[in-house]
Design a protein around this motif. Structure first.
Motif, mmCIF file in Angstrom:
data_model
loop_
_atom_site.group_PDB
_atom_site.id
_atom_site.type_symbol
_atom_site.label_atom_id
_atom_site.label_comp_id
_atom_site.label_asym_id
_atom_site.label_seq_id
_atom_site.Cartn_x
_atom_site.Cartn_y
_atom_site.Cartn_z
ATOM 1 N N ARG A 168 -0.700 8.953 -11.936
ATOM 2 C CA ARG A 168 -0.790 7.687 -11.201
ATOM 3 C C ARG A 168 -1.857 7.768 -10.113
ATOM 4 O O ARG A 168 -2.645 6.826 -9.938
ATOM 5 C CB ARG A 168 0.572 7.340 -10.606
ATOM 6 N N SER A 169 -1.917 8.869 -9.385
ATOM 7 C CA SER A 169 -2.940 9.035 -8.354
ATOM 8 C C SER A 169 -4.336 9.036 -8.967
ATOM 9 O O SER A 169 -5.254 8.386 -8.448
ATOM 10 C CB SER A 169 -2.703 10.331 -7.584
ATOM 11 N N TYR A 170 -4.497 9.774 -10.057
ATOM 12 C CA TYR A 170 -5.803 9.821 -10.725
ATOM 13 C C TYR A 170 -6.248 8.416 -11.127
ATOM 14 O O TYR A 170 -7.404 8.042 -10.919
ATOM 15 C CB TYR A 170 -5.704 10.728 -11.948
ATOM 16 N N GLN A 171 -5.345 7.648 -11.675
ATOM 17 C CA GLN A 171 -5.682 6.295 -12.102
ATOM 18 C C GLN A 171 -5.933 5.372 -10.913
ATOM 19 O O GLN A 171 -6.859 4.544 -10.945
ATOM 20 C CB GLN A 171 -4.568 5.740 -12.984
ATOM 21 N N ASP A 172 -5.144 5.510 -9.863
ATOM 22 C CA ASP A 172 -5.295 4.639 -8.692
ATOM 23 C C ASP A 172 -6.615 4.882 -7.973
ATOM 24 O O ASP A 172 -7.090 4.012 -7.237
ATOM 25 C CB ASP A 172 -4.135 4.861 -7.709
ATOM 26 N N ASN A 173 -7.197 6.066 -8.152
ATOM 27 C CA ASN A 173 -8.455 6.401 -7.478
ATOM 28 C C ASN A 173 -9.682 6.153 -8.352
ATOM 29 O O ASN A 173 -10.757 6.694 -8.081
ATOM 30 C CB ASN A 173 -8.424 7.850 -7.000
ATOM 31 N N ALA A 174 -9.529 5.340 -9.381
ATOM 32 C CA ALA A 174 -10.660 4.994 -10.243
ATOM 33 C C ALA A 174 -11.792 4.419 -9.396
ATOM 34 O O ALA A 174 -11.564 3.643 -8.465
ATOM 35 C CB ALA A 174 -10.219 3.981 -11.292
ATOM 36 N N GLY A 175 -13.015 4.820 -9.719
ATOM 37 C CA GLY A 175 -14.184 4.386 -8.956
ATOM 38 C C GLY A 175 -14.678 5.431 -7.983
ATOM 39 O O GLY A 175 -15.835 5.370 -7.554
ATOM 40 N N LYS A 176 -13.833 6.377 -7.621
ATOM 41 C CA LYS A 176 -14.247 7.480 -6.755
ATOM 42 C C LYS A 176 -14.851 8.594 -7.616
ATOM 43 O O LYS A 176 -14.676 8.615 -8.835
ATOM 44 C CB LYS A 176 -13.058 8.013 -5.956
ATOM 45 N N PRO A 177 -15.589 9.529 -7.012
ATOM 46 C CA PRO A 177 -16.140 10.642 -7.789
ATOM 47 C C PRO A 177 -15.048 11.377 -8.566
ATOM 48 O O PRO A 177 -13.915 11.544 -8.091
ATOM 49 C CB PRO A 177 -16.768 11.536 -6.721
ATOM 50 N N PHE A 178 -15.395 11.814 -9.762
ATOM 51 C CA PHE A 178 -14.432 12.409 -10.682
ATOM 52 C C PHE A 178 -13.662 13.558 -10.048
ATOM 53 O O PHE A 178 -12.425 13.598 -10.087
ATOM 54 C CB PHE A 178 -15.183 12.878 -11.927
ATOM 55 N N ALA A 179 -14.363 14.514 -9.456
ATOM 56 C CA ALA A 179 -13.679 15.675 -8.879
ATOM 57 C C ALA A 179 -12.782 15.273 -7.714
ATOM 58 O O ALA A 179 -11.719 15.866 -7.508
ATOM 59 C CB ALA A 179 -14.683 16.727 -8.434
ATOM 60 N N THR A 180 -13.203 14.269 -6.956
ATOM 61 C CA THR A 180 -12.373 13.777 -5.853
ATOM 62 C C THR A 180 -11.065 13.205 -6.383
ATOM 63 O O THR A 180 -9.992 13.406 -5.787
ATOM 64 C CB THR A 180 -13.144 12.728 -5.048
#
Length: 226
Positions: A130-142
């Motif tokens: 869920r966190s990975y998906q919610d942070n879409a648009g940010k740098p991949f590693a971030t």
């Protein structure tokens, strides 16, 4: 004793993984990535050879489910193993043997999969995805690092964690990011600090490898380049 998230970035084709454990140096054993091929997390009672064999099969063009099935069918002691795979098309697969430790769970989304064992709760992998998906648009590693933090905040492992790692590969033959905290009382916080320091320099190190004459200086005493 481990929780991890493995993903493929659909925009760049990069593969990445974050992982944490109560055991020392978890990333040295469990993280397996190959540019253009895929990623394999080999964890629980770990057999690193599963990651290596899995990457070879992915590089031959087999899909994540085919590779996972092949590993399970051909390898002894699979009851002790936990696997999470992502292939070149972002398809995911997983396996948790009958002897996987403690509370264990897997959760996946498009191009991403999280898995864990000896967890404080079976909701840890879901929180990571869920966190990975919610942070879409940010740098991949971030996004990967944020997902690891989310897993810890959800409860992480049943006991304290002591090691963590972040690895990212793309078109070059080496990992452009390979950061590890092998023993610490706060490994995920330490990994966040290392990533914050390294993130602005990632592309510089790639340029130094490809064309050092055109790369920026190191910014250290004795280096006269700007």
């Amino acid at each position: 004793m481990t929780f991890s998230l493995t993903a493929r970035c659909p925009e760049t084709g990069m593969f990445g993984m974050v992982i944490s454990s109560s055991s020392p140096a978890v990333a040295a054993r469990c993280v397996h990535l190959r540019a253009k091929a895929g990623a394999v997390a080999s964890q629980n009672v770990t057999d690193p050879a599963l990651g290596q064999i899995g990457l070879d099969l992915l590089a031959r063009g087999l899909g994540a489910h085919e590779v996972c099935a092949a590993l399970v069918a051909s390898t002894p002691f699979m009851a002790y193993r936990q696997l999470a795979l992502v292939d070149a098309f972002g398809r995911v697969a997983s396996y948790s043997g009958s002897n996987t430790l403690g509370i264990h769970a897997v959760h996946s989304g498009e191009g991403v999969i999280a898995a864990g064992n000896l967890l404080s709760s079976d909701q840890v992998p879901a929180a990571m995805v869920r966190s990975y998906q919610d942070n879409a648009g940010k740098p991949f590693a971030t996004r990967l690092v944020a997902a690891l933090r989310a897993g810890l905040d959800q409860g992480g492992e049943a006991g304290p964690v002591h090691s963590a790692g972040l690895c990212v590969v793309r078109e070059v033959s080496w990992a452009i990011v390979d950061l590890r905290v092998d023993w610490s009382d706060r490994p995920i916080a330490a990994l966040e600090e290392v990533w914050a320091a390294y993130e602005p320099q990632v592309e510089d190190y790639v340029r130094r490898a490809r064309n050092p004459s055109a790369a920026p200086g190191f910014g250290v005493p004795g280096d006269s380049r700007v």
